[in-house]
Design an enzyme around this catalytic site. Structure first.
Site, PDB file in Angstrom:
ATOM      1  N   ASP A 281      15.090 -94.489 -31.412  1.00  0.00           N
ATOM      2  CA  ASP A 281      15.111 -93.177 -32.059  1.00  0.00           C
ATOM      3  C   ASP A 281      13.793 -92.479 -31.759  1.00  0.00           C
ATOM      4  O   ASP A 281      12.883 -93.071 -31.163  1.00  0.00           O
ATOM      5  CB  ASP A 281      15.340 -93.308 -33.566  1.00  0.00           C
ATOM      6  CG  ASP A 281      16.213 -92.183 -34.114  1.00  0.00           C
ATOM      7  OD1 ASP A 281      16.042 -91.035 -33.640  1.00  0.00           O
ATOM      8  OD2 ASP A 281      17.050 -92.437 -34.994  1.00  0.00           O
TER       9      ASP A 281
ATOM     10  N   ASP B  79      13.718 -90.772 -26.495  1.00  0.00           N
ATOM     11  CA  ASP B  79      14.320 -89.444 -26.621  1.00  0.00           C
ATOM     12  C   ASP B  79      15.434 -89.342 -25.583  1.00  0.00           C
ATOM     13  O   ASP B  79      15.167 -89.452 -24.380  1.00  0.00           O
ATOM     14  CB  ASP B  79      13.256 -88.365 -26.385  1.00  0.00           C
ATOM     15  CG  ASP B  79      13.762 -86.952 -26.628  1.00  0.00           C
ATOM     16  OD1 ASP B  79      14.991 -86.744 -26.695  1.00  0.00           O
ATOM     17  OD2 ASP B  79      12.918 -86.039 -26.743  1.00  0.00           O
ATOM     18  N   VAL B  80      16.669 -89.143 -26.018  1.00  0.00           N
ATOM     19  CA  VAL B  80      17.785 -89.106 -25.069  1.00  0.00           C
ATOM     20  C   VAL B  80      17.715 -87.907 -24.135  1.00  0.00           C
ATOM     21  O   VAL B  80      18.469 -87.842 -23.167  1.00  0.00           O
ATOM     22  CB  VAL B  80      19.149 -89.130 -25.795  1.00  0.00           C
ATOM     23  CG1 VAL B  80      19.307 -90.411 -26.601  1.00  0.00           C
ATOM     24  CG2 VAL B  80      19.346 -87.896 -26.660  1.00  0.00           C
TER      25      VAL B  80
ATOM     26  N   ASN C 113      24.641 -93.022 -29.613  1.00  0.00           N
ATOM     27  CA  ASN C 113      24.991 -92.495 -30.928  1.00  0.00           C
ATOM     28  C   ASN C 113      24.265 -91.201 -31.282  1.00  0.00           C
ATOM     29  O   ASN C 113      24.713 -90.465 -32.161  1.00  0.00           O
ATOM     30  CB  ASN C 113      24.690 -93.579 -31.982  1.00  0.00           C
ATOM     31  CG  ASN C 113      24.766 -93.054 -33.392  1.00  0.00           C
ATOM     32  OD1 ASN C 113      25.835 -92.666 -33.869  1.00  0.00           O
ATOM     33  ND2 ASN C 113      23.636 -93.031 -34.081  1.00  0.00           N
TER      34      ASN C 113
ATOM     35  N   TYR D 208      29.259 -78.024 -29.981  1.00  0.00           N
ATOM     36  CA  TYR D 208      29.590 -79.369 -30.461  1.00  0.00           C
ATOM     37  C   TYR D 208      30.925 -79.844 -29.894  1.00  0.00           C
ATOM     38  O   TYR D 208      31.017 -80.965 -29.367  1.00  0.00           O
ATOM     39  CB  TYR D 208      29.633 -79.364 -31.988  1.00  0.00           C
ATOM     40  CG  TYR D 208      29.827 -80.732 -32.598  1.00  0.00           C
ATOM     41  CD1 TYR D 208      28.759 -81.619 -32.699  1.00  0.00           C
ATOM     42  CD2 TYR D 208      31.066 -81.129 -33.082  1.00  0.00           C
ATOM     43  CE1 TYR D 208      28.929 -82.873 -33.267  1.00  0.00           C
ATOM     44  CE2 TYR D 208      31.244 -82.378 -33.659  1.00  0.00           C
ATOM     45  CZ  TYR D 208      30.178 -83.254 -33.741  1.00  0.00           C
ATOM     46  OH  TYR D 208      30.350 -84.501 -34.289  1.00  0.00           O
TER      47      TYR D 208
ATOM     48  N   LYS E 198      31.494 -83.006 -27.323  1.00  0.00           N
ATOM     49  CA  LYS E 198      32.272 -84.179 -27.692  1.00  0.00           C
ATOM     50  C   LYS E 198      33.490 -84.360 -26.789  1.00  0.00           C
ATOM     51  O   LYS E 198      33.872 -85.487 -26.459  1.00  0.00           O
ATOM     52  CB  LYS E 198      32.690 -84.094 -29.161  1.00  0.00           C
ATOM     53  CG  LYS E 198      31.518 -84.169 -30.135  1.00  0.00           C
ATOM     54  CD  LYS E 198      30.684 -85.425 -29.931  1.00  0.00           C
ATOM     55  CE  LYS E 198      29.594 -85.574 -30.974  1.00  0.00           C
ATOM     56  NZ  LYS E 198      28.776 -86.801 -30.778  1.00  0.00           N
TER      57      LYS E 198
ATOM     58  N   THR F 118      27.325 -87.990 -43.876  1.00  0.00           N
ATOM     59  CA  THR F 118      26.043 -88.398 -43.313  1.00  0.00           C
ATOM     60  C   THR F 118      25.052 -87.267 -43.570  1.00  0.00           C
ATOM     61  O   THR F 118      25.449 -86.168 -43.981  1.00  0.00           O
ATOM     62  CB  THR F 118      26.131 -88.619 -41.788  1.00  0.00           C
ATOM     63  OG1 THR F 118      26.474 -87.367 -41.163  1.00  0.00           O
ATOM     64  CG2 THR F 118      27.152 -89.684 -41.426  1.00  0.00           C
TER      65      THR F 118
END
Length: 282
Positions: free
Chosen positions: A39, A64-65, A91, A155, A159, A190
């Protein structure tokens, strides 16, 4: 299918300190898996590792992705530390809540960069290690891959892209013994969804996710679906299962095309002839 036993295997998770990442990490430790926690905040992942049992079974790395070099360093480090890397869960993800006419272009780009390109970078950095174990790559997508809501173009596009990308990559690496899956849950509570509910536009759109078809499901069912999906090396996990027909409808013909369209060594032969730049231009 023989159960893919997670005990003693190493699983890496991006976005590990988030709501879903934390819950999945806990469930995997209960299965006996060693955890590489990735993370942005080095202190947060270090604390998470301590809570999950310490460095013999869990260790954190800042990554960091959006930057593949940080992912590569973290996954290389995880493999060296634990001696193997079997499963990688991409994730990390974010959201926006605004129409195209209002949304800043930079905000759109950031969602695509993290949610879609971040999955590709994670898989790309992980593959050499996971390949050695003939392991499993898993991406957290969403039912938004199939049900495209307004005010969330970045988004839903990201996805849907993750779902399509997993289907493509699965074909590319199946001859290596590596499996690829995508997870498609509906709404569950979440910190990310807390922001959606708190946002006036999001609350108006989804009604606080308290009733009807957009009602929250228990995060425990999502975690169970993810863990079971890994143990069975499923290409697709849908939570709840009652949504399966909606999720599978767009791809009903895909397994047939995969089977008859790319026979024998067609894909490995094409890979051998490909270029790092993406094209072999004359």
């Amino acid at each position: 299918m023989t159960r893919y036993n997670l005990a003693g295997r190493t699983v890496a998770i991006t976005g590990s300190t988030g709501g879903l990442g934390s819950a999945v990490a806990q469930a995997l430790r209960e299965r006996g898996a060693n955890l590489a926690l990735l993370d942005l905040d080095a202190h947060a992942v270090s604390q998470q590792a301590v809570q999950l049992g310490g460095q013999n079974v869990a260790r954190g790395w800042a990554a960091d992705v959006r930057h593949i070099d940080t992912l590569q360093a973290a996954l290389d480090g995880a493999t060296e530390h634990f001696g193997r890397l079997d499963v990688v869960i991409a994730n990390a993800g974010i959201d926006t809540m605004a129409p195209m006419a209002k949304l800043d272009p930079e905000a759109f780009d950031r969602v695509i960069d993290i949610n879609l390109k971040g999955v590709w970078r994670t898989f790309r950095a992980a593959l050499p290690h996971v390949q050695e174990q003939r392991g499993h790559l898993l991406a957290i997508s969403s039912m938004a891959a199939f049900c495209h809501s307004p005010l969330q173009a970045s988004y839903t596009a990201s996805k849907a892209g993750v779902w399509a990308m997993c289907n493509s990559i699965r074909l590319e690496i199946r001859h290596l013994g590596v499996t690829v899956g995508s997870v498609h849950p509906t709404f569950f509570k979440t910190p990310l969804m807390d922001h959606v509910v708190a946002d006036p536009a999001g609350n108006t759109l989804w009604g606080g996710n308290q009733t009807g078809i957009f009602k929250f499901i228990d995060i425990k069912s999502v975690v169970k679906g993810i863990v079971t999906g890994i143990e069975r090396r499923k290409p697709m996990v849908v939570v709840p299962k009652s949504h399966t027909i909606v999720a599978k409808a767009p791809g009903l013909a895909r397994p047939i095309i995969d089977r008859i369209g790319f026979r024998g060594s067609t894909i490995p032969d094409a890979i051998a002839q490909s270029s790092r730049t993406g094209w072999n231009k004359p």
